[in-house]
Motif scaffolding. Sequence first.
Motif, PDB file in Angstrom:
ATOM      1  N   PHE A  91       6.891  21.256 -21.497  1.00 46.59           N
ATOM      2  CA  PHE A  91       5.515  21.677 -21.193  1.00 46.59           C
ATOM      3  C   PHE A  91       5.030  20.862 -19.994  1.00 46.59           C
ATOM      4  O   PHE A  91       4.899  19.640 -20.093  1.00 46.59           O
ATOM      5  N   PRO A  92       4.737  21.539 -18.859  1.00 48.39           N
ATOM      6  CA  PRO A  92       4.457  20.800 -17.622  1.00 48.39           C
ATOM      7  C   PRO A  92       3.223  19.905 -17.691  1.00 48.39           C
ATOM      8  O   PRO A  92       3.165  18.875 -17.036  1.00 48.39           O
ATOM      9  N   GLU A  93       2.235  20.294 -18.535  1.00 48.74           N
ATOM     10  CA  GLU A  93       0.978  19.533 -18.558  1.00 48.74           C
ATOM     11  C   GLU A  93       1.011  18.351 -19.519  1.00 48.74           C
ATOM     12  O   GLU A  93       0.064  17.571 -19.574  1.00 48.74           O
ATOM     13  N   LEU A  94       2.073  18.240 -20.298  1.00 51.33           N
ATOM     14  CA  LEU A  94       2.145  17.118 -21.246  1.00 51.33           C
ATOM     15  C   LEU A  94       2.830  15.932 -20.583  1.00 51.33           C
ATOM     16  O   LEU A  94       3.800  16.111 -19.851  1.00 51.33           O
ATOM     17  N   THR A  95       2.352  14.735 -20.888  1.00 53.22           N
ATOM     18  CA  THR A  95       3.033  13.557 -20.341  1.00 53.22           C
ATOM     19  C   THR A  95       4.364  13.358 -21.067  1.00 53.22           C
ATOM     20  O   THR A  95       4.602  13.940 -22.137  1.00 53.22           O
ATOM     21  N   VAL A  96       5.176  12.499 -20.490  1.00 51.51           N
ATOM     22  CA  VAL A  96       6.461  12.149 -21.113  1.00 51.51           C
ATOM     23  C   VAL A  96       6.220  11.603 -22.524  1.00 51.51           C
ATOM     24  O   VAL A  96       6.847  12.035 -23.500  1.00 51.51           O
ATOM     25  N   ALA A  97       5.260  10.677 -22.646  1.00 48.90           N
ATOM     26  CA  ALA A  97       4.998  10.052 -23.945  1.00 48.90           C
ATOM     27  C   ALA A  97       4.551  11.089 -24.977  1.00 48.90           C
ATOM     28  O   ALA A  97       5.013  11.084 -26.128  1.00 48.90           O
ATOM     29  N   ASP A  98       3.667  12.015 -24.556  1.00 44.15           N
ATOM     30  CA  ASP A  98       3.186  13.042 -25.497  1.00 44.15           C
ATOM     31  C   ASP A  98       4.298  14.012 -25.868  1.00 44.15           C
ATOM     32  O   ASP A  98       4.355  14.502 -26.998  1.00 44.15           O
ATOM     33  N   THR A  99       5.183  14.303 -24.914  1.00 41.99           N
ATOM     34  CA  THR A  99       6.301  15.201 -25.201  1.00 41.99           C
ATOM     35  C   THR A  99       7.191  14.590 -26.285  1.00 41.99           C
ATOM     36  O   THR A  99       7.637  15.287 -27.209  1.00 41.99           O
ATOM     37  N   ALA A 117      10.749   6.637 -30.172  1.00 38.34           N
ATOM     38  CA  ALA A 117      10.391   6.845 -28.759  1.00 38.34           C
ATOM     39  C   ALA A 117      10.885   5.651 -27.937  1.00 38.34           C
ATOM     40  O   ALA A 117      11.436   5.809 -26.837  1.00 38.34           O
ATOM     41  N   GLU A 118      10.736   4.460 -28.513  1.00 31.25           N
ATOM     42  CA  GLU A 118      11.208   3.243 -27.837  1.00 31.25           C
ATOM     43  C   GLU A 118      12.725   3.328 -27.603  1.00 31.25           C
ATOM     44  O   GLU A 118      13.224   2.992 -26.520  1.00 31.25           O
ATOM     45  N   ARG A 126      14.703   5.897 -17.029  1.00 35.39           N
ATOM     46  CA  ARG A 126      13.857   6.650 -16.086  1.00 35.39           C
ATOM     47  C   ARG A 126      12.618   7.207 -16.784  1.00 35.39           C
ATOM     48  O   ARG A 126      11.571   7.371 -16.169  1.00 35.39           O
ATOM     49  N   LEU A 127      12.763   7.559 -18.037  1.00 35.52           N
ATOM     50  CA  LEU A 127      11.616   8.131 -18.758  1.00 35.52           C
ATOM     51  C   LEU A 127      10.575   7.057 -19.056  1.00 35.52           C
ATOM     52  O   LEU A 127       9.377   7.331 -19.062  1.00 35.52           O
ATOM     53  N   ARG A 128      11.035   5.833 -19.302  1.00 39.27           N
ATOM     54  CA  ARG A 128      10.072   4.756 -19.553  1.00 39.27           C
ATOM     55  C   ARG A 128       9.192   4.556 -18.319  1.00 39.27           C
ATOM     56  O   ARG A 128       7.976   4.452 -18.425  1.00 39.27           O
ATOM     57  N   ALA A 129       9.849   4.572 -17.161  1.00 43.81           N
ATOM     58  CA  ALA A 129       9.095   4.359 -15.919  1.00 43.81           C
ATOM     59  C   ALA A 129       8.077   5.474 -15.697  1.00 43.81           C
ATOM     60  O   ALA A 129       7.084   5.288 -14.993  1.00 43.81           O
ATOM     61  N   ARG A 130       8.334   6.645 -16.294  1.00 46.67           N
ATOM     62  CA  ARG A 130       7.455   7.783 -16.023  1.00 46.67           C
ATOM     63  C   ARG A 130       6.716   8.255 -17.284  1.00 46.67           C
ATOM     64  O   ARG A 130       6.337   9.412 -17.395  1.00 46.67           O
ATOM     65  N   ARG A 131       6.513   7.345 -18.216  1.00 48.47           N
ATOM     66  CA  ARG A 131       5.976   7.755 -19.524  1.00 48.47           C
ATOM     67  C   ARG A 131       4.594   8.409 -19.442  1.00 48.47           C
ATOM     68  O   ARG A 131       4.253   9.226 -20.286  1.00 48.47           O
ATOM     69  N   ASP A 132       3.780   8.030 -18.437  1.00 51.53           N
ATOM     70  CA  ASP A 132       2.441   8.616 -18.334  1.00 51.53           C
ATOM     71  C   ASP A 132       2.363   9.756 -17.324  1.00 51.53           C
ATOM     72  O   ASP A 132       1.283  10.238 -16.995  1.00 51.53           O
ATOM     73  N   THR A 133       3.529  10.165 -16.836  1.00 53.54           N
ATOM     74  CA  THR A 133       3.571  11.258 -15.848  1.00 53.54           C
ATOM     75  C   THR A 133       3.675  12.601 -16.574  1.00 53.54           C
ATOM     76  O   THR A 133       4.352  12.701 -17.604  1.00 53.54           O
ATOM     77  N   LEU A 146      14.285  14.466 -20.526  1.00 54.37           N
ATOM     78  CA  LEU A 146      13.141  14.579 -21.434  1.00 54.37           C
ATOM     79  C   LEU A 146      13.416  15.648 -22.502  1.00 54.37           C
ATOM     80  O   LEU A 146      13.106  15.441 -23.682  1.00 54.37           O
ATOM     81  N   ALA A 147      14.025  16.759 -22.095  1.00 56.75           N
ATOM     82  CA  ALA A 147      14.342  17.814 -23.069  1.00 56.75           C
ATOM     83  C   ALA A 147      15.332  17.283 -24.117  1.00 56.75           C
ATOM     84  O   ALA A 147      15.202  17.564 -25.314  1.00 56.75           O
ATOM     85  N   LEU A 148      16.297  16.501 -23.660  1.00 57.56           N
ATOM     86  CA  LEU A 148      17.261  15.897 -24.594  1.00 57.56           C
ATOM     87  C   LEU A 148      16.561  14.921 -25.538  1.00 57.56           C
ATOM     88  O   LEU A 148      16.782  14.946 -26.756  1.00 57.56           O
ATOM     89  N   ALA A 149      15.718  14.076 -24.952  1.00 60.91           N
ATOM     90  CA  ALA A 149      15.023  13.065 -25.755  1.00 60.91           C
ATOM     91  C   ALA A 149      14.090  13.732 -26.767  1.00 60.91           C
ATOM     92  O   ALA A 149      14.007  13.318 -27.920  1.00 60.91           O
ATOM     93  N   ARG A 150      13.420  14.800 -26.342  1.00 62.66           N
ATOM     94  CA  ARG A 150      12.531  15.511 -27.268  1.00 62.66           C
ATOM     95  C   ARG A 150      13.339  16.071 -28.442  1.00 62.66           C
ATOM     96  O   ARG A 150      12.931  15.982 -29.596  1.00 62.66           O
ATOM     97  N   GLY A 151      14.525  16.623 -28.125  1.00 63.59           N
ATOM     98  CA  GLY A 151      15.399  17.128 -29.194  1.00 63.59           C
ATOM     99  C   GLY A 151      15.788  16.012 -30.155  1.00 63.59           C
ATOM    100  O   GLY A 151      15.781  16.199 -31.378  1.00 63.59           O
ATOM    101  N   LEU A 152      16.082  14.848 -29.614  1.00 62.69           N
ATOM    102  CA  LEU A 152      16.510  13.729 -30.468  1.00 62.69           C
ATOM    103  C   LEU A 152      15.376  13.177 -31.319  1.00 62.69           C
ATOM    104  O   LEU A 152      15.613  12.601 -32.384  1.00 62.69           O
ATOM    105  N   MET A 153      14.131  13.355 -30.847  1.00 56.30           N
ATOM    106  CA  MET A 153      12.983  12.854 -31.615  1.00 56.30           C
ATOM    107  C   MET A 153      12.860  13.548 -32.969  1.00 56.30           C
ATOM    108  O   MET A 153      12.239  13.031 -33.884  1.00 56.30           O
TER     109      MET A 153
END
Length: 237
Positions: A91-99, A117-118, A126-133, A146-153
């Motif tokens: 989702f383009p409007e969600l930040t990395v952390a919210d995703t 998430a940690e 790279r995702l940590r550096a961009r967590r609020d993007t 991010l798609a991979l990490a979201r799946g793993l969450m």
Amino acid sequence: MAALLEARGACAGYAEIQVLAQVDVAIPAGSITAIVGSNGAGKSTLMRALAGLLRLSAGAIRFDGADITHHPAHVRVDDGIALVPEGRLVFPELTVADTLRIGAFLPRARRGWQDRAESMYRLFPRLRARRDTNAGRLSGGEQQMLALARGLMSMPRVLLLDEPSLGLAPAMADEVFGVLRDIRDQGVTIGIVEQNVYAALAIADQAYVMEDGRVVSHGPSKQLIDDPAIRTAYLGL
Ligand code: ATP
């Protein structure tokens, strides 16, 4: 090794078009299993059938010894099967952390989501550096991570990936493939469809080759890499 997820005699397609014709595929627990083959061979269709997004017209899907053929997709997510579809779809409007947070929406995945998430940020610095993007502002490779990490969450037992390297620069694709091994080593079973056959065979434990909706070859990746027919048809060697 026992199969964690398998298709047995699976037939499926779209309206009157039959794509999968009696497909037998077994993804052993703890493995990376690659599905390779030319365009239109039916690889994505098989992934959709395993994830419950497409009904079988015949055959069965089994997960951890149980018949889940009639489990709809959302029940399979609950069972522990996560699909990361082709094209990343963040989702383009969600930040990395919210995703990452919404990746843990399942009741069983909510507990300890912050620790998870940690661990995603450790896996993908790279995702940590961009967590609020916002996700829409990430590069293609970062969106894939991010798609991979979201799946793993969602704490899957098996992660199904459809073309994770599509559209990525080679260095970024290598980074993604490297992480897949780490994910497997952490106990998540992986099924991966890839157009980059060499890279897929290089990281996978075993692979299936599909042509025209059928499995035409299957074996340990090392054996397939050395197979002259595979080398000519898929590796350009
Ligand atoms: P690619 O690498 O090109 O995605 P693939 O091996 O993943 O190839 P599939 O996407 O599974 O192949 O497609 C198998 C066949 O099913 C193709 O002939 C394709 O045109 C057809 N197909 C795929 N999706 C649909 C759809 N939604 N409706 C109708 N036919 C479809």
